[in-house]
Write a protein that holds these residues in place. Sequence first.
Motif, PDB file in Angstrom:
ATOM      1  N   SER A  80      27.589  24.938 194.107  1.00 14.45           N
ATOM      2  CA  SER A  80      26.144  24.948 193.875  1.00 14.45           C
ATOM      3  C   SER A  80      25.399  25.166 195.188  1.00 14.45           C
ATOM      4  O   SER A  80      26.003  25.179 196.261  1.00 14.45           O
ATOM      5  CB  SER A  80      25.704  23.634 193.233  1.00 14.45           C
ATOM      6  OG  SER A  80      25.973  22.565 194.118  1.00 14.45           O
ATOM      7  N   ASN A 130      22.575  32.574 195.057  1.00 11.01           N
ATOM      8  CA  ASN A 130      22.781  31.286 194.428  1.00 11.01           C
ATOM      9  C   ASN A 130      24.301  31.176 194.293  1.00 11.01           C
ATOM     10  O   ASN A 130      24.942  32.061 193.710  1.00 11.01           O
ATOM     11  CB  ASN A 130      22.117  31.254 193.050  1.00 11.01           C
ATOM     12  CG  ASN A 130      22.512  30.020 192.277  1.00 11.01           C
ATOM     13  OD1 ASN A 130      23.561  29.998 191.635  1.00 11.01           O
ATOM     14  ND2 ASN A 130      21.685  29.005 192.346  1.00 11.01           N
ATOM     15  N   ARG A 132      26.414  29.351 192.560  1.00 10.16           N
ATOM     16  CA  ARG A 132      27.013  29.313 191.212  1.00 10.16           C
ATOM     17  C   ARG A 132      27.048  30.713 190.599  1.00 10.16           C
ATOM     18  O   ARG A 132      28.060  31.134 190.030  1.00 10.16           O
ATOM     19  CB  ARG A 132      26.231  28.357 190.314  1.00 10.16           C
ATOM     20  CG  ARG A 132      26.845  28.186 188.938  1.00 10.16           C
ATOM     21  CD  ARG A 132      26.083  27.192 188.070  1.00 10.16           C
ATOM     22  NE  ARG A 132      26.334  25.827 188.533  1.00 10.16           N
ATOM     23  CZ  ARG A 132      25.389  24.984 188.936  1.00 10.16           C
ATOM     24  NH1 ARG A 132      24.133  25.355 188.957  1.00 10.16           N
ATOM     25  NH2 ARG A 132      25.685  23.772 189.317  1.00 10.16           N
TER      26      ARG A 132
END
Length: 197
Positions: A80, A130, A132
């Motif tokens: 994450s 990002n 993820r």
Amino acid sequence: MQAYILAFPEKKWENYLAPILEEPMVKIVEKRLLNTKRIDEVFTVVRKDKLKKFSLHVSNPIGVSARNKLEALHRALPFSGDIFLVEGNMPLVMPFLVDYLSTLFYESYADALIPVWADGSFEITHAFYNARALRKAIETCLSENERRLSCIAKHLDYEKISIEGLIKRNPKVSLSFFKVRSSFDIRFVEENIGKGL
């Protein structure tokens, strides 16, 4: 924010520890990233058998066993958060440009902000992601037996930024995308890094 330096060689000429003004190239990349406003931690993705060697030069090396850069990145990425990804052979990466791109990334709602050349080619290793979404994109690439990093963009909701547009505003920006591939490139970097870049 974290930055990840990809220093995982696939070709013989890829030597991320090549000295530039007596300092390993990858260490210069790390220092320049730590000079940005938003990046406070830098990780360097290396071959597992080279971990000890790299640990003498960079703060946070991550040793992985992988067949290619795409697989290596997948094994090293966090699950994450947001990251900046750069390759370890880009010693002229510009802190002011990284700061500017980070602002654009945070203002967008996309999973990535990727600089793009006029011919449509992506600078996958000079971009914000990002984590993820990047992991998922890499997993899709690997499931399709893809080995090239450029595959990542096909599986992401990304926003493009024109590199030529950035260069028009500030010609120094072009140096940020310069990749060292030969001894001539090292000489070029040594000449330019001494000019306060």
